[in-house]
Design a protein around this motif. Structure first.
Motif, short mmCIF file in Angstrom:
data_model
loop_
_atom_site.label_atom_id
_atom_site.label_comp_id
_atom_site.label_asym_id
_atom_site.label_seq_id
_atom_site.Cartn_x
_atom_site.Cartn_y
_atom_site.Cartn_z
N HIS A 1 1.18 -1.14 -0.04
CA HIS A 1 -0.25 -0.13 -0.16
C HIS A 1 0.80 1.95 0.21
N TYR B 1 -17.30 -0.29 -7.62
CA TYR B 1 -16.43 -0.70 -7.52
C TYR B 1 -16.16 0.47 -5.97
N ASP B 2 -16.39 2.02 -6.80
CA ASP B 2 -16.04 2.87 -6.42
C ASP B 2 -17.50 3.55 -5.38
N ARG C 1 -8.06 -0.59 2.91
CA ARG C 1 -7.57 -1.84 1.15
C ARG C 1 -7.27 -0.58 0.49
N TYR C 2 -8.38 0.42 0.55
CA TYR C 2 -7.82 2.11 -0.40
C TYR C 2 -7.30 2.87 0.00
N GLU D 1 -11.66 12.59 -3.92
CA GLU D 1 -11.28 11.78 -4.90
C GLU D 1 -11.34 12.94 -5.84
N ARG E 1 -16.47 0.94 -2.12
CA ARG E 1 -15.05 2.20 -1.54
C ARG E 1 -15.63 3.29 -0.50
N VAL F 1 -6.84 6.46 -0.88
CA VAL F 1 -7.45 7.90 -1.27
C VAL F 1 -6.81 8.84 -1.66
#
Length: 121
Positions: free
Chosen positions: A7, A74-75, A47-48, A62, A78, A50
């Motif tokens: 990450h 997916y977005d 797990r993202y 974003e 999230r 930004v």
């Protein structure tokens, strides 16, 4: 530990390879230029990763390019995750930021100010 390392490496890569819209927004957000709030860019949260986050206001910004048109589910997933842990997520298209930067900044300023005021009350 390996996931966290990946990450961080990915976040560093994304900072180096920022889009023109991301670079433009970063110039406007850094150095506490919006309500004296500190923003970070390409920050891992869960797990993202930004694009921009103000941790004290729990606000995520974003900047989406055309590839996001193909990643709607997916977005949405999230965003649900990030909102579930207390963040507000604002999304803007690259073109919107580049064409109307003052309009985008006004919306971000309003959101930061409201979130910080809510936390103080």
């Amino acid at each position: 530990m390996i996931l966290r390392h990946r990450h961080l490496e990915r976040a560093r890569y994304l900072r180096r390879e920022a889009t023109p819209a991301e670079r433009d927004l970063w110039k406007r957000l850094r150095f506490r230029q919006v309500s004296n709030a500190k923003f970070r860019r390409q920050r891992p949260i869960g797990r993202y990763i930004v694009d921009f986050v103000c941790l004290e206001a729990k606000l995520i910004v974003e900047i989406d390019g055309s590839q996001h048109a193909d990643r709607v589910s997916y977005d949405e997933e999230r965003t649900r995750f990030l909102e579930a842990i207390g963040f507000r997520v604002m999304r803007f298209w690259n073109g919107e930021l580049l064409a109307q930067p003052h309009h985008v900044m006004e919306q971000i300023f309003t959101a930061v100010s409201e979130r910080l005021r809510q936390q103080r009350d």
